[in-house]
Enzyme design. Structure first.
Site, mmCIF file in Angstrom:
data_model
loop_
_atom_site.group_PDB
_atom_site.id
_atom_site.type_symbol
_atom_site.label_atom_id
_atom_site.label_comp_id
_atom_site.label_asym_id
_atom_site.label_seq_id
_atom_site.Cartn_x
_atom_site.Cartn_y
_atom_site.Cartn_z
ATOM 1 N N ASP A 116 34.904 -10.658 11.248
ATOM 2 C CA ASP A 116 34.287 -10.030 10.082
ATOM 3 C C ASP A 116 34.103 -8.541 10.348
ATOM 4 O O ASP A 116 34.154 -8.082 11.499
ATOM 5 C CB ASP A 116 32.950 -10.688 9.760
ATOM 6 C CG ASP A 116 31.898 -10.434 10.837
ATOM 7 O OD1 ASP A 116 32.190 -10.742 12.005
ATOM 8 O OD2 ASP A 116 30.807 -9.928 10.519
ATOM 9 N N GLU A 175 29.305 -11.568 12.712
ATOM 10 C CA GLU A 175 28.624 -10.718 13.689
ATOM 11 C C GLU A 175 28.033 -9.490 13.026
ATOM 12 O O GLU A 175 26.899 -9.090 13.328
ATOM 13 C CB GLU A 175 29.600 -10.306 14.794
ATOM 14 C CG GLU A 175 28.926 -9.658 16.009
ATOM 15 C CD GLU A 175 28.692 -8.165 15.842
ATOM 16 O OE1 GLU A 175 27.847 -7.606 16.574
ATOM 17 O OE2 GLU A 175 29.346 -7.536 14.976
#
Length: 448
Positions: free
Chosen positions: A91, A153
């Site tokens: 991500d 994250e």
């Protein structure tokens, strides 16, 4: 495989690795609320396909509750050999103000030896460094590998601990390589051995039960916005050091961070002074810092001539290795309540926190990492460095896998501009990172 074989294999694989990185960057995999999370799903599927293509037989996309998808892949170790857990995340941060980008954030573009685009450095290049090492070995992989590619994250790793708990048996390893940091400089590799923790709070100030006329009552009645500004000003002394009692401060690694380099990397305007005292590496690695991230207040174009009854700020505090999030939060709360001006009502609400990390980088696995880095950078040994930012899940890995050697590495350099406009990856350094990881697997196998 000999070191020469590995070098040749990495050189052979790099063009395809770069093409795959560019394809992954084109997926806007933003896990933040308000964004289309189908792109995070697409990104997870793309990562899973990359792992299978790299010869990982057991690949699954997993998630916890409403969390974003992570990818776990496993390839068993040869008899008697260790297992290495390879972590990265797929991500990315939102692009922010598009007018600040020189090219489209999700269309990778090369300029002057750097690949520009959101996620090129943080952290899709980390994913592809793992892929490069696996492809270099093919069927001759000297260790077992488990790949854990997280999907949220940048949004706080909210479901990470639950994922690790559920899959702990599969994720247990002798060495954990976390490819989410960076190097000291172009041409100078590093192992990250210290990271600050994080405490983020909302500070609410109230002085009135309703807004009143600024002319009728101003001069006798304090408004909440002025009270908030005065309160926030107590967080630093005149030198700019954090003025909250009870926070840990420690010494940093013996590295020189020249002020001219630091100012350039920060984009500090001419004439603007640095804040704080001590060496720069201590100010940004091993001392606490406090930043006011935002204030809720009337817009200037819409503000009436009235005393504001309530005001709110979001305050971010980075805490030094050796401190704890709970202790630091309590120290901040006590300070804010104690220093409330004019009897204003102050409420401090915890928004989120994360523990700092300090790694003792001694032992055979760390020696193997140093040897691999030195070989990849043609004889330049890695330095140990700290990071001012926070990666709280490293403390989670440390606590849940106490017997594993944790190696914090990465692909970023001082001009990568992760999280900001024009994020980029230095392609020459990326080639060295890929080689270093491939050599690391060989040297870990030999160190067992």
């Amino acid at each position: 495989m000999s070191e020469a074989d590995i070098r040749a294999a990495i050189a052979r694989e790099l063009p395809r690795v770069r093409a795959d990185l560019e394809d992954l960057v084109r997926i806007p995999s933003i896990a933040f609320d308000g964004f289309d999370h189908s792109h995070v799903e697409r990104s997870a599927e793309a990562v899973a396909a990359l792992l299978r293509d790299a010869g990982v037989p057991d690949v699954r996309i997993v998630r916890q509750g409403s969390g974003q998808p992570a990818v776990i892949g496993r390839r068993p170790a040869p008899p008697g050999k260790p297992t290495v857990l390879l972590y990265a995340h797929h991500d990315v941060q939102p692009p922010g103000d598009l007018t600040q980008w020189k090219s489209e954030p999700f269309e990778p573009v090369e300029r002057d030896g750097r690949l520009y685009g959101r996620g090129t450095a943080d952290d899709k290049a980390g994913v592809l460094a793992h892929i490069a090492a696996l492809r270099a070995y093919g069927d001759a992989l000297p260790v077992g590998v488990t790949l854990f590619i997280e999907g949220e994250e940048e949004f706080g790793s909210g479901s990470l601990e639950e994922l690790i708990n559920e899959y702990k048996a599969e994720l247990t390893a002798d060495v954990i390589v976390i490819a989410d940091s960076g190097n000291w400089d172009i041409g100078q590799p590093a192992l990250t051995t210290g990271l600050r923790g994080l405490v983020s709070v909302y500070v609410d100030v109230q002085t009135l039960d309703h807004a009143v006329h600024s002319g009728m009552f101003g001069g006798a009645v304090p408004d909440a916005l002025t009270a908030l500004v005065r309160l926030l000003a107590t967080l630093h002394d005149d030198a700019g050091d954090v003025a909250v009692d009870g926070l840990v401060r420690t010494n940093a690694a013996p590295l020189d961070y020249p002020e001219d380099r630091f100012r350039k990397e920060a984009g500090l305007l001419d004439g603007v002074e640095l804040i704080g005292s001590g060496r720069i590496v201590e100010r940004v690695w091993t001392k606490p810092s406090i930043t006011v991230l935002g204030i809720d207040a009337p817009k200037t174009s819409e503000a009436p001539n009235a005393l504001v009854p309530t005001a709110r700020a979001k305050v971010s505090m980075r805490i030094a290795p050796g401190d704890t999030a709970a202790s630091a939060h309590e120290a901040l709360r006590v300070h804010l309540e104690k220093n409330a001006p004019w009897g204003a009502k102050v409420t401090v609400t915890l928004e989120g926190d994360g523990e700092p990390t300090s790694i003792d980088a001694t032992g055979p696995m760390y020696d193997a990492a140093r040897a691999a880095f030195a070989a990849a950078w043609d004889g330049t040994a890695p330095v140990e460095m700290g990071v001012g930012g926070s990666i709280p899940f490293i403390a989670t890995f440390r606590d849940m896998f106490p017997n594993a050697a944790i190696l914090v590495t990465g692909v970023e350099d001082p001009d990568a501009r992760a999280h900001g406009p024009n994020e980029s990856l230095h392609l020459g350094e990326f080639a060295k990172v890929c080689l270093a990881e491939a050599l690391l697997l060989k040297k870990v196998a030999e160190a067992q």
